[in-house]
Design an enzyme around this catalytic site. Sequence first.
Site, short mmCIF file in Angstrom:
data_model
loop_
_atom_site.label_atom_id
_atom_site.label_comp_id
_atom_site.label_asym_id
_atom_site.label_seq_id
_atom_site.Cartn_x
_atom_site.Cartn_y
_atom_site.Cartn_z
N TYR A 1 0.79 -1.06 -0.12
CA TYR A 1 0.13 -0.14 -0.12
C TYR A 1 0.84 1.30 0.05
O TYR A 1 0.63 2.03 -0.77
CB TYR A 1 -0.87 -0.13 1.41
N ILE B 1 -9.09 8.81 7.28
CA ILE B 1 -10.23 9.64 6.99
C ILE B 1 -11.47 8.53 7.22
O ILE B 1 -11.26 7.28 7.13
CB ILE B 1 -10.28 9.76 5.51
N GLU B 2 -12.36 8.96 8.06
CA GLU B 2 -13.73 8.03 8.27
C GLU B 2 -14.17 7.65 7.14
O GLU B 2 -15.42 8.49 6.88
CB GLU B 2 -14.65 8.95 9.66
#
Length: 264
Positions: A169, A202-203
């Site tokens: 990633y 980030i949600e």
Amino acid sequence: MFPGVAVITGAGGSGIGAATTKAFAAAGCKQIAITDLNEESLRQTAEIITSTYPDVRLLVKAGNVADDQFADSFIGAVVQEFGRVDYAVNCAGVLGKSLRSAETSLEEFDRVNNINYRGCWLSSRAELRQMVIQSELPSHDVCRPPQRGAIVNVASQLGIVSRPGAPAYCASKAAVIGMTRADAIDYSKDGIRVNCVCPGVIETPLVMEKPEVRDAIMPAVQTAPMKRMGQPAEVADVILFLCSTQASFVQGHAMVVDGGYITV
């Protein structure tokens, strides 16, 4: 504020792509094309836009951005419908499994990189090909020259600083940053700006729906000075800025949106 046509990949669900789609519509963009691999989540985004902004013309096409034929056909469909591409935001991406390199299979490495890097490159390549041949979008500000287009790629803070258990990633997002900078150099002469955003934690459903992911990222949340997750809309606001004439002299930049994590 946003005359012309916006294209957003990874626009399904309630993540950054969906928030960016809503932000463009709210900012007055009347022609928007969206895509996502998940047809159902893409339909949800489309329904929100059509019900909230009925004057927006929306092109919806599901597909896999890692497929070179789809990337080209999607932009072809956009041009056929709207005539041009002025703003392109490449949001499609996936998280990898929490594994060290020695435990990471070739299949997992390819899965992450095929979507995060190859998919971003294929989408950006198709967008750039169209932007190069189209006329410049008029500008009413003499201090800000017109542009043929603006591209924003979504990378990650982990393309700048890494974390344990995420070699594929982190590398895929670092590649997006490097690609963005190279394209910014190559296409400046064509009146095209290319930048990227590097979100922190980030949600989004990608994070919140997997307990193992939440557990892995919570130390980063607590380390960052703001000590909270960001919201998709906060990233979308930065993306809109980078696409706008207010960022007319911003080129090849990797703008970090992470609550200050990389400053610690």
